[in-house]
Scaffold this motif. Sequence first.
Motif, PDB file in Angstrom:
ATOM      1  N   GLY A  32       0.731  -1.366  -0.351  1.00 21.51           N
ATOM      2  CA  GLY A  32      -0.179  -0.270  -0.014  1.00 21.51           C
ATOM      3  C   GLY A  32       1.102   1.365   0.098  1.00 21.51           C
ATOM      4  O   GLY A  32       0.545   2.645  -0.747  1.00 21.51           O
ATOM      5  N   GLU A  33       2.132   1.889   0.594  1.00 25.63           N
ATOM      6  CA  GLU A  33       3.062   2.374   0.742  1.00 25.63           C
ATOM      7  C   GLU A  33       2.976   2.560  -0.215  1.00 25.63           C
ATOM      8  O   GLU A  33       3.663   4.092  -1.312  1.00 25.63           O
ATOM      9  N   LEU A  34       4.108   1.703  -1.000  1.00 24.14           N
ATOM     10  CA  LEU A  34       4.791   1.674  -2.234  1.00 24.14           C
ATOM     11  C   LEU A  34       3.561   1.821  -3.449  1.00 24.14           C
ATOM     12  O   LEU A  34       4.409   2.869  -4.628  1.00 24.14           O
ATOM     13  N   LEU A  35       2.742   1.735  -3.296  1.00 22.68           N
ATOM     14  CA  LEU A  35       1.806   2.021  -4.339  1.00 22.68           C
ATOM     15  C   LEU A  35       1.262   3.539  -4.254  1.00 22.68           C
ATOM     16  O   LEU A  35       1.506   3.969  -5.066  1.00 22.68           O
ATOM     17  N   ARG A  36       0.775   3.874  -3.145  1.00 22.02           N
ATOM     18  CA  ARG A  36       0.884   5.734  -2.975  1.00 22.02           C
ATOM     19  C   ARG A  36       1.447   6.218  -3.679  1.00 22.02           C
ATOM     20  O   ARG A  36       1.768   7.274  -4.500  1.00 22.02           O
ATOM     21  N   THR A  37       3.164   6.187  -3.095  1.00 22.57           N
ATOM     22  CA  THR A  37       4.319   7.063  -3.638  1.00 22.57           C
ATOM     23  C   THR A  37       4.685   7.136  -5.234  1.00 22.57           C
ATOM     24  O   THR A  37       4.863   7.920  -5.887  1.00 22.57           O
ATOM     25  N   SER A  38       4.114   5.499  -6.072  1.00 22.47           N
ATOM     26  CA  SER A  38       3.407   5.596  -7.003  1.00 22.47           C
ATOM     27  C   SER A  38       3.361   5.833  -7.895  1.00 22.47           C
ATOM     28  O   SER A  38       4.097   7.180  -9.022  1.00 22.47           O
ATOM     29  N   GLN A  39       1.953   6.603  -7.713  1.00 25.64           N
ATOM     30  CA  GLN A  39       1.191   7.040  -8.116  1.00 25.64           C
ATOM     31  C   GLN A  39       1.252   8.657  -7.594  1.00 25.64           C
ATOM     32  O   GLN A  39       0.595   9.709  -8.494  1.00 25.64           O
ATOM     33  N   GLN A  40       1.821   9.132  -7.056  1.00 24.43           N
ATOM     34  CA  GLN A  40       2.438  10.231  -6.459  1.00 24.43           C
ATOM     35  C   GLN A  40       3.679  10.518  -7.516  1.00 24.43           C
ATOM     36  O   GLN A  40       3.515  11.654  -8.537  1.00 24.43           O
ATOM     37  N   ILE A  41       4.087   9.810  -7.828  1.00 23.10           N
ATOM     38  CA  ILE A  41       4.967   9.600  -8.990  1.00 23.10           C
ATOM     39  C   ILE A  41       4.525  10.618  -9.572  1.00 23.10           C
ATOM     40  O   ILE A  41       4.905  10.315 -10.792  1.00 23.10           O
ATOM     41  N   ALA A  42       3.905   9.417  -9.954  1.00 25.05           N
ATOM     42  CA  ALA A  42       2.285   8.859 -11.631  1.00 25.05           C
ATOM     43  C   ALA A  42       2.200  10.669 -11.933  1.00 25.05           C
ATOM     44  O   ALA A  42       2.543  10.731 -13.076  1.00 25.05           O
ATOM     45  N   ASN A  43       1.594  10.443 -10.718  1.00 30.47           N
ATOM     46  CA  ASN A  43       0.620  12.045 -11.232  1.00 30.47           C
ATOM     47  C   ASN A  43       1.896  13.631 -11.731  1.00 30.47           C
ATOM     48  O   ASN A  43       1.461  14.705 -12.161  1.00 30.47           O
ATOM     49  N   HIS A  61       7.240  11.530 -28.423  1.00 25.27           N
ATOM     50  CA  HIS A  61       8.516  10.566 -29.034  1.00 25.27           C
ATOM     51  C   HIS A  61       9.735  11.313 -28.037  1.00 25.27           C
ATOM     52  O   HIS A  61      10.832  11.008 -28.519  1.00 25.27           O
ATOM     53  N   ARG A  62       9.441  11.995 -27.178  1.00 23.98           N
ATOM     54  CA  ARG A  62      10.168  12.722 -26.217  1.00 23.98           C
ATOM     55  C   ARG A  62       9.790  12.145 -24.981  1.00 23.98           C
ATOM     56  O   ARG A  62      10.011  13.221 -24.068  1.00 23.98           O
ATOM     57  N   ARG A  63       8.471  11.583 -24.859  1.00 19.96           N
ATOM     58  CA  ARG A  63       8.975  11.093 -22.846  1.00 19.96           C
ATOM     59  C   ARG A  63       9.372  10.839 -22.523  1.00 19.96           C
ATOM     60  O   ARG A  63       9.062   9.272 -21.878  1.00 19.96           O
ATOM     61  N   ARG A  64      10.511  10.807 -22.592  1.00 23.55           N
ATOM     62  CA  ARG A  64      11.082   9.961 -21.372  1.00 23.55           C
ATOM     63  C   ARG A  64      11.769  10.503 -20.237  1.00 23.55           C
ATOM     64  O   ARG A  64      11.767  12.061 -20.071  1.00 23.55           O
ATOM     65  N   VAL A  65      11.486   9.845 -19.150  1.00 22.98           N
ATOM     66  CA  VAL A  65      12.338  10.553 -18.049  1.00 22.98           C
ATOM     67  C   VAL A  65      13.616  10.097 -17.629  1.00 22.98           C
ATOM     68  O   VAL A  65      13.034   8.236 -17.792  1.00 22.98           O
ATOM     69  N   GLY A  66      14.405  10.688 -17.450  1.00 24.46           N
ATOM     70  CA  GLY A  66      15.958  10.054 -16.673  1.00 24.46           C
ATOM     71  C   GLY A  66      16.159   9.753 -15.401  1.00 24.46           C
ATOM     72  O   GLY A  66      15.356  10.069 -13.896  1.00 24.46           O
ATOM     73  N   LEU A  67      16.278   8.447 -14.955  1.00 26.05           N
ATOM     74  CA  LEU A  67      16.956   7.391 -13.658  1.00 26.05           C
ATOM     75  C   LEU A  67      18.024   7.765 -13.236  1.00 26.05           C
ATOM     76  O   LEU A  67      18.729   7.156 -14.202  1.00 26.05           O
ATOM     77  N   LEU A  68      19.093   8.689 -12.655  1.00 27.57           N
ATOM     78  CA  LEU A  68      20.196   8.518 -12.345  1.00 27.57           C
ATOM     79  C   LEU A  68      20.510   7.736 -11.073  1.00 27.57           C
ATOM     80  O   LEU A  68      20.747   9.229 -10.259  1.00 27.57           O
ATOM     81  N   LEU A  69      20.053   7.465 -10.457  1.00 27.17           N
ATOM     82  CA  LEU A  69      19.880   6.769  -8.868  1.00 27.17           C
ATOM     83  C   LEU A  69      20.834   4.994  -8.829  1.00 27.17           C
ATOM     84  O   LEU A  69      21.076   4.701  -9.269  1.00 27.17           O
ATOM     85  N   THR A  70      21.170   5.494  -6.981  1.00 29.82           N
ATOM     86  CA  THR A  70      22.198   4.313  -6.793  1.00 29.82           C
ATOM     87  C   THR A  70      20.950   3.256  -6.257  1.00 29.82           C
ATOM     88  O   THR A  70      19.852   3.818  -6.885  1.00 29.82           O
ATOM     89  N   ASN A  71      21.024   1.878  -5.264  1.00 32.62           N
ATOM     90  CA  ASN A  71      20.091   1.201  -5.386  1.00 32.62           C
ATOM     91  C   ASN A  71      19.114   2.045  -3.807  1.00 32.62           C
ATOM     92  O   ASN A  71      20.244   1.551  -3.124  1.00 32.62           O
ATOM     93  N   ASN A  72      18.172   2.814  -3.849  1.00 21.49           N
ATOM     94  CA  ASN A  72      16.709   2.856  -3.008  1.00 21.49           C
ATOM     95  C   ASN A  72      15.889   2.714  -3.282  1.00 21.49           C
ATOM     96  O   ASN A  72      15.373   1.972  -4.404  1.00 21.49           O
ATOM     97  N   ILE A  73      14.625   2.481  -2.177  1.00 20.75           N
ATOM     98  CA  ILE A  73      13.843   2.102  -3.013  1.00 20.75           C
ATOM     99  C   ILE A  73      13.057   2.948  -3.507  1.00 20.75           C
ATOM    100  O   ILE A  73      11.888   3.245  -4.879  1.00 20.75           O
ATOM    101  N   GLU A  74      13.447   4.436  -3.683  1.00 19.90           N
ATOM    102  CA  GLU A  74      12.974   5.501  -4.322  1.00 19.90           C
ATOM    103  C   GLU A  74      13.213   5.328  -5.860  1.00 19.90           C
ATOM    104  O   GLU A  74      12.489   5.771  -6.848  1.00 19.90           O
ATOM    105  N   PHE A  75      14.532   4.323  -6.242  1.00 26.06           N
ATOM    106  CA  PHE A  75      14.405   4.378  -7.595  1.00 26.06           C
ATOM    107  C   PHE A  75      12.911   3.389  -7.711  1.00 26.06           C
ATOM    108  O   PHE A  75      12.903   3.187  -8.900  1.00 26.06           O
ATOM    109  N   LEU A  76      13.133   1.902  -6.849  1.00 24.52           N
ATOM    110  CA  LEU A  76      11.549   1.504  -7.560  1.00 24.52           C
ATOM    111  C   LEU A  76      10.297   2.158  -7.796  1.00 24.52           C
ATOM    112  O   LEU A  76       9.882   1.945  -8.807  1.00 24.52           O
ATOM    113  N   GLU A  77      10.239   2.863  -6.635  1.00 22.07           N
ATOM    114  CA  GLU A  77       8.976   3.887  -6.444  1.00 22.07           C
ATOM    115  C   GLU A  77       8.884   5.112  -8.647  1.00 22.07           C
ATOM    116  O   GLU A  77       7.609   4.997  -8.453  1.00 22.07           O
ATOM    117  N   SER A  78       9.946   5.073  -8.412  1.00 24.59           N
ATOM    118  CA  SER A  78      10.182   6.577  -9.426  1.00 24.59           C
ATOM    119  C   SER A  78       9.943   5.112 -10.634  1.00 24.59           C
ATOM    120  O   SER A  78       8.780   6.417 -11.076  1.00 24.59           O
TER     121      SER A  78
END
Length: 513
Positions: free
Chosen positions: A30-41, A53-70
């Motif tokens: 439930g917590e991961l879904l909530r923060t992922s949906q916040q990121i989605a918005n 064709h430019r709908r790219r979002v870069g992820l430059l992160l080390t291993n953390n849960i924020e990587f996963l939710e993003s």
Amino acid sequence: MLITDGFREYAQQHPDQLAVTLGSDRRTYGELLRTSQQIANGVWLKLADVSSHRRRVGLLLTNNIEFLESFLGIVMAGGTAMILNPDWPSATLCRILEQWPPALLITQTSCLPLLHPLSLDIPTVTLDFDLSNVQSNTVSYLEWRDRQSSEWVGVQTLDTDPFYICFTSGTTGQPKGVIRHHRSWIKSMAASQAEFGITAEDQVFAPGALVHSLFLYTAIESLATGATLHLLPKFNPRTAVAQLQLHAVTVLVGVPILLSAIAKVAQSQSLSLSTVRTIISGGAKLEKRLHQQIPHLFPFAQCFEYYGATELSFISLWSSREAAPMSSVGRAFHGVELSIRRESDYSQADVGEIGWIGIKSEMTSLGYLSPLNQASDSEDLSIVHPPSSEQVGYRIVQGWATVGDRGWIDENGYLYLVGREQDMINSGGLKVYPAEVEAALHSLPEVESAVVFGVPDADRGDRICAIVQWAGITCLTRRELQERLLTSLARHKCPQRFFSIDQWPLTSSGKIA
């Protein structure tokens, strides 16, 4: 249909179940879904005025849960997550960002120095926001995320739409961006479910870096099935063994060099890790010695080795519950049609005949990112689809997708690798594939691991060389190595020079660099 649909449905039904742990950080579904949906918005608002064709979002992160939710949030918003490796040199990273600029970059303060040479001003959200190190157009990740609504109504996305760009290791030059659409991972998850059978009861441990597709795929597949996922901030074999015990892990996923490091620690502690029922290995062939250790260290585990490619996904599977020869890479993976094609006319090769490995599958990638100056506004995400004529790299020839790996199939349908196209050595006018020589070296009890390569030579074309890591205190001489190898290799395939090494330099994915 999106690759995040399984996760969203399970999280809505089981919000209190533990979804993921990473060090001391842990999230329920439930917590991961909530923060992922916040990121989605937040991502959806950013991409609203961006061309398709430019709908790219870069992820430059080390291993953390924020990587996963993003990652989950970007995909839910209909964006394409472009995964950038913090281990890249600054020049490589900036070159990629300038060639394929994302609409948004999600990163962390420790990575900002890598971006200093960047000539573009890309909108950026940053973890561990530090005003003393802030650049223009940069905001705090937590503030940005937490001001978004957690109610997500969804977007219209086709399963043929891209959602993920991963970059090849770049051993032959600048890394190439491989583009995945939803269907390729949906089909991959269905196939791996048929082979591995991960369930909501499982504790899945993936100790590698999420910037690499093997571990990111494992994470998303685990969340889609309702399993509990365990990650590490950074791989350490002693920490990994402790986590295996702490969480009573049932499924262990890794690459051979990480699994070997875990096995060494477990063996030194005389452990029997009896909760593990499934070991899944990818990225390279498991050494014979590790195969021999597994029944003692993981007495109830079935072992699976899959062979695949970044562009093709799963190709074949070796399983300890089947009677496949250990020297093979197994039979065709579920959902894959496998064929060996002749180099001369692309026709079907005979049993035992070496050719290039071709597959037909719904799990293959869309192609590569095209250079900016070759893309037009009508192209979807600047994709270069695989060509239909033979050339080096990913292509589709007469309906068969390949990356040029060479191999052969025996009378029982088991596949044997000979080598990768780009690794072929031309020694004295004869073709030598390093994988074959490495396999012969790995069969020697004195050898822990080995890498074979060619060095330009005026007389031979290439001189075959090998780097060897010894299994113990016993070291063989050059003459002894050559004599032992001649029992399984033709003379022209034997290395002329040998070097020894105490410890390999590794990539962040755990492969030998």
